[in-house]
Design a protein around this motif. Structure first.
Motif, PDB file in Angstrom:
ATOM      1  N   LEU A 126     134.194  25.175  34.315  1.00  0.00           N
ATOM      2  CA  LEU A 126     133.307  26.146  34.954  1.00  0.00           C
ATOM      3  C   LEU A 126     131.855  25.758  34.747  1.00  0.00           C
ATOM      4  O   LEU A 126     131.476  25.288  33.669  1.00  0.00           O
ATOM      5  N   ARG A 127     131.061  25.967  35.765  1.00  0.00           N
ATOM      6  CA  ARG A 127     129.617  25.779  35.690  1.00  0.00           C
ATOM      7  C   ARG A 127     128.985  26.879  36.527  1.00  0.00           C
ATOM      8  O   ARG A 127     129.237  26.992  37.707  1.00  0.00           O
ATOM      9  N   ARG A 128     128.176  27.730  35.879  1.00  0.00           N
ATOM     10  CA  ARG A 128     127.537  28.845  36.566  1.00  0.00           C
ATOM     11  C   ARG A 128     128.560  29.755  37.250  1.00  0.00           C
ATOM     12  O   ARG A 128     128.327  30.264  38.341  1.00  0.00           O
ATOM     13  N   GLY A 129     129.695  29.910  36.589  1.00  0.00           N
ATOM     14  CA  GLY A 129     130.718  30.814  37.080  1.00  0.00           C
ATOM     15  C   GLY A 129     131.575  30.271  38.208  1.00  0.00           C
ATOM     16  O   GLY A 129     132.437  30.978  38.735  1.00  0.00           O
ATOM     17  N   LYS A 130     131.376  29.012  38.563  1.00  0.00           N
ATOM     18  CA  LYS A 130     132.159  28.395  39.642  1.00  0.00           C
ATOM     19  C   LYS A 130     132.868  27.150  39.108  1.00  0.00           C
ATOM     20  O   LYS A 130     132.427  26.560  38.125  1.00  0.00           O
ATOM     21  N   PRO A 131     133.974  26.737  39.754  1.00  0.00           N
ATOM     22  CA  PRO A 131     134.641  25.505  39.318  1.00  0.00           C
ATOM     23  C   PRO A 131     133.660  24.332  39.336  1.00  0.00           C
ATOM     24  O   PRO A 131     132.824  24.215  40.241  1.00  0.00           O
ATOM     25  N   THR A 132     133.737  23.482  38.325  1.00  0.00           N
ATOM     26  CA  THR A 132     132.846  22.334  38.262  1.00  0.00           C
ATOM     27  C   THR A 132     133.166  21.340  39.373  1.00  0.00           C
ATOM     28  O   THR A 132     134.218  21.403  40.007  1.00  0.00           O
ATOM     29  N   ASN A 133     132.233  20.447  39.624  1.00  0.00           N
ATOM     30  CA  ASN A 133     132.326  19.547  40.773  1.00  0.00           C
ATOM     31  C   ASN A 133     133.625  18.750  40.781  1.00  0.00           C
ATOM     32  O   ASN A 133     134.296  18.643  41.811  1.00  0.00           O
ATOM     33  N   HIS A 134     134.006  18.185  39.638  1.00  0.00           N
ATOM     34  CA  HIS A 134     135.201  17.336  39.612  1.00  0.00           C
ATOM     35  C   HIS A 134     136.483  18.134  39.821  1.00  0.00           C
ATOM     36  O   HIS A 134     137.486  17.576  40.259  1.00  0.00           O
ATOM     37  N   ILE A 135     136.453  19.418  39.509  1.00  0.00           N
ATOM     38  CA  ILE A 135     137.624  20.268  39.763  1.00  0.00           C
ATOM     39  C   ILE A 135     137.855  20.410  41.265  1.00  0.00           C
ATOM     40  O   ILE A 135     138.992  20.413  41.741  1.00  0.00           O
ATOM     41  N   ILE A 136     136.783  20.497  42.020  1.00  0.00           N
ATOM     42  CA  ILE A 136     136.874  20.663  43.483  1.00  0.00           C
ATOM     43  C   ILE A 136     137.059  19.332  44.198  1.00  0.00           C
ATOM     44  O   ILE A 136     137.891  19.205  45.102  1.00  0.00           O
ATOM     45  N   PHE A 137     136.306  18.315  43.800  1.00  0.00           N
ATOM     46  CA  PHE A 137     136.252  17.070  44.570  1.00  0.00           C
ATOM     47  C   PHE A 137     136.945  15.887  43.892  1.00  0.00           C
ATOM     48  O   PHE A 137     137.076  14.824  44.500  1.00  0.00           O
ATOM     49  N   GLY A 138     137.375  16.063  42.646  1.00  0.00           N
ATOM     50  CA  GLY A 138     137.971  14.951  41.911  1.00  0.00           C
ATOM     51  C   GLY A 138     136.918  14.179  41.138  1.00  0.00           C
ATOM     52  O   GLY A 138     135.738  14.185  41.485  1.00  0.00           O
ATOM     53  N   ASP A 139     137.365  13.484  40.107  1.00  0.00           N
ATOM     54  CA  ASP A 139     136.440  12.766  39.221  1.00  0.00           C
ATOM     55  C   ASP A 139     135.612  11.721  39.962  1.00  0.00           C
ATOM     56  O   ASP A 139     134.393  11.630  39.772  1.00  0.00           O
ATOM     57  N   ALA A 140     136.250  10.926  40.801  1.00  0.00           N
ATOM     58  CA  ALA A 140     135.549   9.806  41.445  1.00  0.00           C
ATOM     59  C   ALA A 140     134.418  10.291  42.339  1.00  0.00           C
ATOM     60  O   ALA A 140     133.284   9.784  42.268  1.00  0.00           O
ATOM     61  N   THR A 141     134.700  11.274  43.184  1.00  0.00           N
ATOM     62  CA  THR A 141     133.665  11.787  44.090  1.00  0.00           C
ATOM     63  C   THR A 141     132.568  12.481  43.304  1.00  0.00           C
ATOM     64  O   THR A 141     131.380  12.366  43.648  1.00  0.00           O
ATOM     65  N   ALA A 142     132.930  13.203  42.240  1.00  0.00           N
ATOM     66  CA  ALA A 142     131.917  13.863  41.417  1.00  0.00           C
ATOM     67  C   ALA A 142     130.970  12.839  40.786  1.00  0.00           C
ATOM     68  O   ALA A 142     129.746  13.032  40.781  1.00  0.00           O
ATOM     69  N   ILE A 143     131.529  11.751  40.283  1.00  0.00           N
ATOM     70  CA  ILE A 143     130.695  10.693  39.695  1.00  0.00           C
ATOM     71  C   ILE A 143     129.751  10.116  40.748  1.00  0.00           C
ATOM     72  O   ILE A 143     128.553   9.935  40.503  1.00  0.00           O
ATOM     73  N   LEU A 144     130.287   9.845  41.916  1.00  0.00           N
ATOM     74  CA  LEU A 144     129.468   9.262  42.979  1.00  0.00           C
ATOM     75  C   LEU A 144     128.398  10.246  43.476  1.00  0.00           C
ATOM     76  O   LEU A 144     127.276   9.839  43.811  1.00  0.00           O
ATOM     77  N   ALA A 145     128.737  11.529  43.523  1.00  0.00           N
ATOM     78  CA  ALA A 145     127.748  12.533  43.917  1.00  0.00           C
ATOM     79  C   ALA A 145     126.599  12.558  42.914  1.00  0.00           C
ATOM     80  O   ALA A 145     125.422  12.640  43.297  1.00  0.00           O
ATOM     81  N   GLY A 146     126.931  12.480  41.626  1.00  0.00           N
ATOM     82  CA  GLY A 146     125.887  12.407  40.612  1.00  0.00           C
ATOM     83  C   GLY A 146     125.041  11.161  40.766  1.00  0.00           C
ATOM     84  O   GLY A 146     123.804  11.218  40.696  1.00  0.00           O
ATOM     85  N   ASP A 147     125.705  10.025  40.995  1.00  0.00           N
ATOM     86  CA  ASP A 147     124.974   8.771  41.212  1.00  0.00           C
ATOM     87  C   ASP A 147     124.017   8.889  42.401  1.00  0.00           C
ATOM     88  O   ASP A 147     122.870   8.422  42.344  1.00  0.00           O
ATOM     89  N   ALA A 148     124.503   9.502  43.474  1.00  0.00           N
ATOM     90  CA  ALA A 148     123.707   9.630  44.696  1.00  0.00           C
ATOM     91  C   ALA A 148     122.487  10.520  44.469  1.00  0.00           C
ATOM     92  O   ALA A 148     121.375  10.216  44.943  1.00  0.00           O
TER      93      ALA A 148
END
Length: 297
Positions: A96-118
């Motif tokens: 959870l982050r700010r009461g919502k599922p964290t990014n990797h929970i929704i999009f998966g680890d790989a996409t979350a990492i790439l979103a952070g990189d971007a």
């Protein structure tokens, strides 16, 4: 200070930076899933403390806060990237982050990492977009160098590394201070000093503002440590007691809760004293300092 003016300021410029960063991501020519992941975390809410500190610093110099929009957007992108990566299973493993599922929970680890990189890499592009009548090429270069230092191995990333290495260990107060000054404090300090750079402040004023921001950064993290024990999941947007569960040293664990609250009060006092040593109109910065010391999330 008129608290109504502060509330209006926060609402106006929080909305301004949120609209700006959302528009910037929409313009990027990239796969839809990547942009969706970036937007998801950017739009997850938050206090936007770092952009607001930059805007309030410009106000203190008598400048229009809006001239800091590009830099404020860059700072918020860097901050959001750090949250996405911090939440990953290999890091803090938060669902959870700010009461919502964290990014990797929704999009998966790989996409979350790439979103952070971007988000991290695009942040520097935003600073290059500052109009020439606001900041010269020299000032833009200094802003980019400062952001790189604050976010990288000598700042936020170094602090996060030390934080992870400290899990399960009993750290000294100095070791904990190092973690907080870098993991949290350096980006907060940059937010203030970036405003000073755009306003072309002299070296003494920058030194005074740096002192203010360092105390504010420690206060921010001490309050975080307190909320992790005394807050509620609804307030902080994630399970309480995560620091204890991850076996991290915190100010309450080293100083007791009473000692941590006293340390928080001392850091807020020192931050305000540093503001008072300047010749700036620091009412907004002082009000934001109070809000950080008393925040519930």
């Amino acid at each position: 200070m008129d608290s109504k003016r502060c509330d209006q300021f926060i609402n106006e410029y929080k909305q301004l930076v949120e609209q700006y960063i959302s528009e910037q991501v929409k313009k990027i020519a990239a796969p839809a899933i990547l942009k969706e992941s970036m937007q998801y975390s950017l739009e997850a809410g938050g206090k936007r403390i770092r952009p607001l500190l930059l805007f309030a610093t410009l106000d203190a110099f008598g400048k229009s806060p809006a001239i800091g929009l590009e830099t404020a957007g860059a700072i918020e992108m860097v901050h959001t990237y750090s949250l996405i990566h911090d939440d990953l299973p290999s890091m803090d493993n938060d669902a959870l982050r700010r009461g919502k599922p964290t990014n990797h929970i929704i999009f998966g680890d790989a996409t979350a990492i790439l979103a952070g990189d971007a988000l991290l890499t695009y942040s520097f592009r935003l600073i290059t977009d500052i109009p020439e009548d606001v900041a010269s090429a020299e000032i833009k270069l200094s802003l980019i160098a400062g952001l790189s230092n604050a976010a990288g191995a000598e700042g936020m990333v170094g602090g996060q590394t030390a934080d992870m290495q400290g899990e399960g260990k009993s750290l000294s107060l100095e070791e904990l201070k190092y973690i907080h000054l870098n993991k949290t404090g350096r980006l907060l300090e940059y937010s203030v000093l970036a405003g000073a750079a755009i306003a072309q402040a002299d070296s003494e004023t920058k030194r005074q503002l740096s002192t203010f921001a360092q105390h504010l950064g420690l206060a921010f993290q001490i309050r975080d440590d307190i909320l992790d024990l005394e807050g509620t999941e609804e307030q902080i947007g994630k399970p309480v007691g995560s620091d204890k569960n991850n076996k991290k040293s915190t100010y309450p664990s080293l100083l007791t809760m009473e000692g941590a609250k006293k340390a928080l009060e001392e850091q807020i006092g020192k931050a305000k004293a540093a503001l008072g040593s300047t010749n700036l109109q620091t009412e907004l910065l002082s009000e934001i300092t109070e809000l950080i010391g008393n925040r519930k999330s």
